[in-house]
Structures are given as structure tokens and as C-alpha cells.
Design an enzyme around this catalytic site. Sequence first.
Site, PDB file in Angstrom:
ATOM      1  N   HIS A 219       0.968  -1.163  -0.127  1.00  0.00           N
ATOM      2  CA  HIS A 219      -0.518  -0.509  -0.304  1.00  0.00           C
ATOM      3  C   HIS A 219       0.932   1.361  -0.132  1.00  0.00           C
ATOM      4  CE1 HIS A 219      -3.366  -2.188  -0.198  1.00  0.00           C
ATOM      5  NE2 HIS A 219      -4.318  -1.505   0.726  1.00  0.00           N
ATOM      6  N   SER A 223      -0.589  -0.384  -6.190  1.00  0.00           N
ATOM      7  CA  SER A 223      -0.501  -1.511  -6.914  1.00  0.00           C
ATOM      8  C   SER A 223       0.327  -1.423  -8.324  1.00  0.00           C
ATOM      9  CB  SER A 223      -2.030  -1.981  -7.398  1.00  0.00           C
ATOM     10  OG  SER A 223      -2.310  -2.800  -6.317  1.00  0.00           O
ATOM     11  N   LYS A 247     -15.340  -6.363  -7.527  1.00  0.00           N
ATOM     12  CA  LYS A 247     -14.516  -6.766  -9.347  1.00  0.00           C
ATOM     13  C   LYS A 247     -14.124  -8.390  -8.315  1.00  0.00           C
ATOM     14  CE  LYS A 247     -11.629  -6.705 -12.704  1.00  0.00           C
ATOM     15  NZ  LYS A 247     -10.189  -6.152 -13.508  1.00  0.00           N
ATOM     16  N   ASP A 248     -13.081  -8.036  -6.638  1.00  0.00           N
ATOM     17  CA  ASP A 248     -12.721  -8.540  -6.568  1.00  0.00           C
ATOM     18  C   ASP A 248     -14.162 -10.114  -6.366  1.00  0.00           C
ATOM     19  OD1 ASP A 248     -10.806  -8.248  -6.679  1.00  0.00           O
ATOM     20  OD2 ASP A 248     -10.021  -7.147  -5.071  1.00  0.00           O
ATOM     21  N   GLU A 291       1.990 -34.307  -2.586  1.00  0.00           N
ATOM     22  CA  GLU A 291       0.279 -33.128  -3.927  1.00  0.00           C
ATOM     23  C   GLU A 291       1.019 -32.870  -4.734  1.00  0.00           C
ATOM     24  OE1 GLU A 291      -2.229 -34.967  -2.381  1.00  0.00           O
ATOM     25  OE2 GLU A 291      -2.876 -33.173  -1.616  1.00  0.00           O
TER      26      GLU A 291
HETATM   27  C1  HEM Z   1      -0.800 -16.506   1.382  1.00  0.00           C
HETATM   28  C2  HEM Z   1      -0.743 -16.188   0.607  1.00  0.00           C
HETATM   29  C3  HEM Z   1      -0.786 -14.840  -0.236  1.00  0.00           C
HETATM   30  C4  HEM Z   1      -1.611 -13.918   0.395  1.00  0.00           C
HETATM   31  C5  HEM Z   1      -3.074 -13.685   0.978  1.00  0.00           C
HETATM   32  C6  HEM Z   1      -1.993 -12.590  -1.210  1.00  0.00           C
HETATM   33  C7  HEM Z   1      -1.945 -11.614  -0.580  1.00  0.00           C
HETATM   34  C8  HEM Z   1      -1.743 -10.827  -1.697  1.00  0.00           C
HETATM   35  C9  HEM Z   1      -3.166  -9.300  -1.828  1.00  0.00           C
HETATM   36  C10 HEM Z   1      -4.093  -8.977  -1.376  1.00  0.00           C
HETATM   37  C11 HEM Z   1      -2.222  -8.053  -2.872  1.00  0.00           C
HETATM   38  C12 HEM Z   1      -3.032  -7.140  -4.074  1.00  0.00           C
HETATM   39  C13 HEM Z   1      -4.020  -7.391  -4.861  1.00  0.00           C
HETATM   40  C14 HEM Z   1      -3.484  -7.369  -6.111  1.00  0.00           C
HETATM   41  O1  HEM Z   1      -2.092  -7.010  -6.374  1.00  0.00           O
HETATM   42  O2  HEM Z   1      -2.914  -8.989  -6.086  1.00  0.00           O
HETATM   43  C15 HEM Z   1      -0.703  -8.200  -2.866  1.00  0.00           C
HETATM   44  C16 HEM Z   1       0.036  -8.084  -4.434  1.00  0.00           C
HETATM   45  C17 HEM Z   1       0.989  -8.881  -4.107  1.00  0.00           C
HETATM   46  N1  HEM Z   1       1.576 -10.171  -3.973  1.00  0.00           N
HETATM   47 FE1  HEM Z   1       0.585 -11.612  -2.850  1.00  0.00          FE
HETATM   48  N2  HEM Z   1      -0.199 -13.269  -1.307  1.00  0.00           N
HETATM   49  C18 HEM Z   1      -0.034 -14.079  -1.375  1.00  0.00           C
HETATM   50  C19 HEM Z   1       0.975 -15.179  -1.217  1.00  0.00           C
HETATM   51  C20 HEM Z   1       2.230 -14.222  -2.082  1.00  0.00           C
HETATM   52  C21 HEM Z   1       3.646 -14.847  -2.698  1.00  0.00           C
HETATM   53  C22 HEM Z   1       3.392 -16.110  -3.085  1.00  0.00           C
HETATM   54  C23 HEM Z   1       3.979 -13.783  -3.604  1.00  0.00           C
HETATM   55  C24 HEM Z   1       5.159 -14.211  -5.185  1.00  0.00           C
HETATM   56  C25 HEM Z   1       5.902 -15.174  -4.284  1.00  0.00           C
HETATM   57  C26 HEM Z   1       3.056 -12.925  -3.443  1.00  0.00           C
HETATM   58  C27 HEM Z   1       3.553 -11.693  -4.675  1.00  0.00           C
HETATM   59  C28 HEM Z   1       2.625 -10.530  -4.341  1.00  0.00           C
HETATM   60  C29 HEM Z   1       3.081  -9.398  -5.210  1.00  0.00           C
HETATM   61  C30 HEM Z   1       4.509  -9.127  -5.899  1.00  0.00           C
HETATM   62  C31 HEM Z   1       2.048  -8.293  -5.183  1.00  0.00           C
HETATM   63  C32 HEM Z   1       1.976  -6.558  -5.579  1.00  0.00           C
HETATM   64  C33 HEM Z   1       1.149  -7.114  -7.149  1.00  0.00           C
HETATM   65  C34 HEM Z   1       1.525  -5.639  -7.767  1.00  0.00           C
HETATM   66  O3  HEM Z   1       0.928  -4.993  -7.174  1.00  0.00           O
HETATM   67  O4  HEM Z   1       1.996  -5.355  -9.115  1.00  0.00           O
HETATM   68  N3  HEM Z   1       2.035 -12.794  -2.879  1.00  0.00           N
HETATM   69  N4  HEM Z   1      -0.934  -9.882  -1.881  1.00  0.00           N
END
Ligand code: HEM
Lengths: 457, 255
Positions: A219, A223, A247-248, A291
Site C-alpha cells: 500500500h 498496486s 470486481k473482487d 501432492e
Molecule cells: C497467503 C498467500 C498470499 C496472500 C493472501 C497474498 C495477498 C496479496 C494481496 C491481497 C495483494 C494485492 C492484490 C493483488 O495485487 O493481487 C498482493 C499483492 C502482491 N503479492 Fe501477494 N499474497 C500471497 C502470496 C504471495 C506470494 C507467494 C507472492 C510471490 C512470491 C506474492 C507476491 C505479490 C506481489 C509482488 C504483489 C504486488 C503485485 C502488484 O501490485 O502488481 N504474494 N498479495
Amino acid sequence: MSFPWANHYEPQHPFMRYMDEKLPLPRFIYNAIGGGYPVPRNLNYFWNFGVLSGAALMLQIVTGIVLAMHFAGNSALAFDSVEHIMRDVNSGWLMRYAHANGASMFFIVVYVHIFRGLFYASYKPPREVVWLLGIVIFLLMMATAFMGYVLPWGQMSFWGAKVITGLFGAIPVVGEPIQTWLLGGFSPDNAALNRFFSLHYLLPFVILGVVVLHVWALHLPGSSNPTGVPVKSEEDTVPFHPYYTAKDGFGLGVFLIVFAILVFFAPNFLGEPDNYIKANPMSTPANIVPEWYFWPFYAILRAFTFDFFFVPAKLLGVLAMFASILLLLFLPWIDTSPVRSGHYRPLFRKFFWFGLMPCIIVLGYCGGSHATNGVVLVSQLASVYYFAHFLIILPIVSRIERRCRCRTPSPKACLARLRPHNRGLEKNGSHYRFSGRPVLFGHARLLGHPHRLQYGV
Amino acid sequence: MLGYSAIRTGYNMVSDPAAATAEEEFHQHVKSVSFSFEGPTGKYDRAQLQRGLQVYHEVCKACHGLTQVAFRDLADLGYAEGQVKTIAAEYNVPSLNPETGEAETRKGTAADKFPSPFANDIAAKAANNGAVPPDLSLMAKARHGGPEYIYSLLTGYQAQPEELVKKFPDSKTGPGLHYNPYFANLNLAMAPPLPVDDVETDRKAKDVSAFLMWAAEPKLENRHKSGIPALIFLILFTWLTYMSYQVIWADKKKH
Ligand code: HEM
């Protein structure tokens, strides 16, 4: 939080004003996922998957807590207590099938989420800490899923635990004492099962904590978006609520439909039949497979079949498996291209679609198959490509693509080089604009001046 | 190092190709059978389950337990309370003599589970040529193919093909074993429980497979019954969210 044009929280009701003074939780939520958080307006559906991962995590926690009320974390009782849940506990079958398939759904959405990060290079500054925390979450998820799979104490639970904890034995000198210490014995038994249960209950809450950090870190810069060009003004964004909650919400509906089809109509489709056989240390299953979501990593583990000088093959496999994930931590610095989105990186995109993606699918296929010589050979070649992609191809590609920009005489030519099939670029005052529909995803204005593309950081 | 492993693996493949095995060549895929419980609205056929219980009772129970299933669960098959009690009373379950504390058996009650026919695995082995007859409670979920596998196994006994013995002399069916191309290693310790050339065998095999599917997945009907409304609800929910998404974004999409 970080945008000057973000909406401000203004409590109307006296009670909300009181709350805001004493415990500004509503303000916090408003700024995090409410009207106070501006989000690029041109996000495509790939940007739904972060929220879906969060939803999957919550589903796992809720169903898991109910299961833990009926489960017995003891090697003599565990298998039968799971059957008790399936047969005697009210809606126990629903909780168990939802939890087991929920784990698969969680990995599906997280893999799409990571895929999005890789293709749109979301890992680049200023979001590198978001990415690093994401990898930490991913590692924690793998540990949690592995330990959860041991709990029902079926044949695959036991033998999976034996193979994976056996990996520690590969570490020279200290490996075997560590393995014995971790398991509380020489082989998985009651002590191991009991501590796995304890940790399997703990880790999801640790994940939840890291997710909060992950979203917090996101934040600050806000994004990214499919063009990779940073938003510049209020026109480029919409408030999270109601635009992205709506949308979500739709994305969540589609997710739940897929989830319900699995749980109600094919609950054992992704499972291994052997896990309906009680663990038996005397009888090794013909094919020990993890798995599906571990298959690519398992293939890398098994790709090392010969000792190399003094280093045993098993140790090499373990190191390579961990390296294949830890490597991703360095991605923000490996990929030096100033252009972010794969849509504007023709060379990167070719290696991405025709190199990395098939390579991971092949690795997954090999990891789930019986390890014949042919399968092993294919996984070796795919593993070589996997590492080469990140360590050799990506650094070179990201440099070559930059040079292409420098040689172009005008912004217009530069853009044409980056996206050769783009036609219909028009000069409009000091801005270039697209006419027609040349932009794949989203909204032409964000593209603005093509120079912003080049320095799309 | 990977390259080194790959080259050696490749070299091995050429210099020492994996020998064909009897299992690879003669193992057969399960036969396809249609059962009433298949598909998203599938239900168990009560009469078939009752006939299947009969087969289990007359044949399989001599060697196989069903220890996850309680007699009271048989109410699901359409039996009245009295009938359940009668069936339970035909099984002996382990218990203790209330006066002396010595181990003994008593007649089963509705609250008991189907007992295992052997006191322990050693006794089971001793009575079965060294093989332990597995508990059947979850058999229909513990093998690829499930109930179709059980059906194929029961109807798959046959004489070992001549070519197999010719090609793989070491794989000749051993003493106390029986050739069955549906079994993973082609030879198993269970003698054909249903007579091979009996006209009834096919039906009995089908019935007992259906019964074992019920034993493994007694909540299948609840699952199907709640799945349809859940899905309808979710589709409506998703449609509503889609409509609100469109309405909310209407002013932004015009650009
Ligand atoms: C429990 C698992 C996870 C949750 C709940 C989670 C949740 C979120 C949420 C809510 C966002 C903002 C919405 C979005 O941009 O889609 C986000 C963004 C992001 N997540 Fe995750 N995430 C998880 C796992 C991961 C993993 C495993 C990775 C990478 C290895 C990752 C990398 C990123 C990145 C780079 C962003 C920023 C994307 C952008 O703004 O372009 N996340 N995450």
C-alpha cells in the site's frame, strides 16, 4: 495512504467519531481496503488473485479449526479420528473435503498470483519488499501444507514425511542428528505427528501476520498495473471500494464455484488413493508422490541422480530444490530491465511463454510420474532450463531490451520497437495517444507519453 | 552437476535400457462398470447395497473386516431397527467377561462396528498363506478405479497366459498365489472368493463393489444433495456480483 488524492476518512455518526478518536480501526480499514485506497483503474483479472489468496487462507483457517476439534494428534488414533470426522461428525465430511481441496485451491490461486508477478514483473522496485514477503509466505505455505498432509497418518502421509524429513539426513555430519531431533525419533512416529499438528495449527497464523505485512508494504507504492506504467493522477485510479470490492466479489464467486464443484462432486480427484490406507512403516508404496502442488520441486529434487565428486546426489537435489525457490528472492535484481510489463517486452515474453512456462509444466508432470530413466532425463533437462532462465537468459534479455530503447531516434520509434505490432499511435498535443484498440488490457490514457513506458519504474 | 547427472542418465538409458517387466505388459486397466451413484446426482441403489451386504456377509467377512462401519449405519441401506439388530447379532465382537475379566466374545449390537475376523495381523497371516487380508472399509477409495477396481479384481481371475510364462519365466504364479491381471503385481494371495464360472458372479461382484463404495463413502448422497443447491446459490451470487460490478464500473468504462 501514499497518494495525495486519496479520499479522506470522515466519520459522520457521533459514535464513529468517538471510535475514530479512541480506536481508529474503521479509519484503518477505510484506508486499507475501503474508499481511501486508490487503485489503478486498468487492472485485469490477474489482479484478483491476491484477494482470492486471502480468501483461501481464511477458508483454511476456519475449516481447520473445526477439524482440530475432532482430530486426535496421536499416531494410534489419527487415521481413525479422520474417519470419525468423515462418518460421525455433523457435516464433518464437508469440513474435511473443504480443507483438503481448499489447500489445492489455495495453491492454484497463489500460483496464478505468482505468475502475475512474474509476467508483469511486479517484483521490481518499488515493490521488491512486497515480493520478498510473498516468497516468505510461499515457503510458509509449503511447510504448512506438508505438515498438514502428514496429519491423517495414511500411507502417503507417513512415507511423504519419511522422504522429506530424510532430506535433512543429506546434510553432511550434522544432518542425521538434526533429522532425529526434528522428528523426535529415527523415523516419523507419534512424536513427529504431534509436533507437526502443533506447527500446522501455528503456521497459518504466522502466514496471516506476514500477509498483513505484505499488503502493508504494497500500500505504500500502491498496486502496479498491466501496462507497468506508474499511475500519475487521480484520473488513473479508482477508490478500492466500491470499484474493486465489486470486481473482487465477482472473482470470489467464480473461485467458490470451482471450489464447490471439487468439494461436492470430485472431492478425491486431486488426492492420492494410498492415503486411505493406514500408515504402515513395514510396507513402502510403489510410488511415493507428494501432492500436485509440490511436483515441480519434487522433480528438481529427483533430478540429481549421481554423486558429483564428494558431494552426494541427495544433497545436491536438496540444495537445488531450495535454490529453485530462494532464487526468486533475487529476481528484483536479476531482471534489470526498466520496462516492467511483459506486454512491452517482446523478447522477455518469448522466453516467458515458450521457455519458462512449458519448463515448469514439464517439471510438474515429471514430479508426479514414476521416476523412470526417461522421466528423470526430461526433468534434468527442464531443471537446467529453469536455472538457466533466471540466471543467464533473464539478465541478458533484460539488458538487450534496454539497449534497443537507446538506439531509437524518437519516442514514437521506440514504442514501435517495443511493440512492433502497435499501429494507430497519434500525436495529441504533447502526448501520444492510441486510436483504435491497440492496447491489450486497459486504458489508453495510462500509456500517456511513450517515454513513461521506457522508464516504467 | 545437473548436466553431469543428465549425461550419465542418458548414457544409462542407451547402454542399459530398462528391461520390460511382466507387470508393464500384462497389467490391465479396470473394467468400466456403470453404477447408480456416479455423476453429480448419483444415488445409491438400496436393493443393490443390501445384496452387496449379503455377499460380504456370506463370503468376504470370513477374511476381511469392515472396522470403520457401525451396524447402526446399516439403517442407511433401508433396514429397520430390528433388522439391524438381527444382522449385528450374527457377528461376534471381542469383549470382556464382566465377572472374571477374561477376554471373550459376545454377539454384536447396533452400536458395535463390524469386527475384524482375526485377532491380529499375525493370526491373519497364519490363516492366509502369509498375506494379510486388508480391511475393506475404505478399499473403494484406496485404489485407483475404486469400486470398478474391486469389480475387475473379483471377476478378473484367469489362468496365467502361456506367453507370459514363456517371456518372463521368473514371473510364473507362485504356490498359494492366483493370477489376476488387475492386481498391481499380477499375482495375489486371495483365492477367487466368487466362483470363476458361476453365472451369479458378475452380479455379486457388482453388488459387493457398490456396497463397499457405500462403506467407504457413506455420506455420498448428502454430498450430492447439498452440492446442487450450493452450486445454484453460488451461480446466482456470482451473477449478482457480476451485475453490481458492471453497474459500479459503468461510468468508468466509457473512456
Ligand atoms: C497467503 C498467500 C498470499 C496472500 C493472501 C497474498 C495477498 C496479496 C494481496 C491481497 C495483494 C494485492 C492484490 C493483488 O495485487 O493481487 C498482493 C499483492 C502482491 N503479492 Fe501477494 N499474497 C500471497 C502470496 C504471495 C506470494 C507467494 C507472492 C510471490 C512470491 C506474492 C507476491 C505479490 C506481489 C509482488 C504483489 C504486488 C503485485 C502488484 O501490485 O502488481 N504474494 N498479495
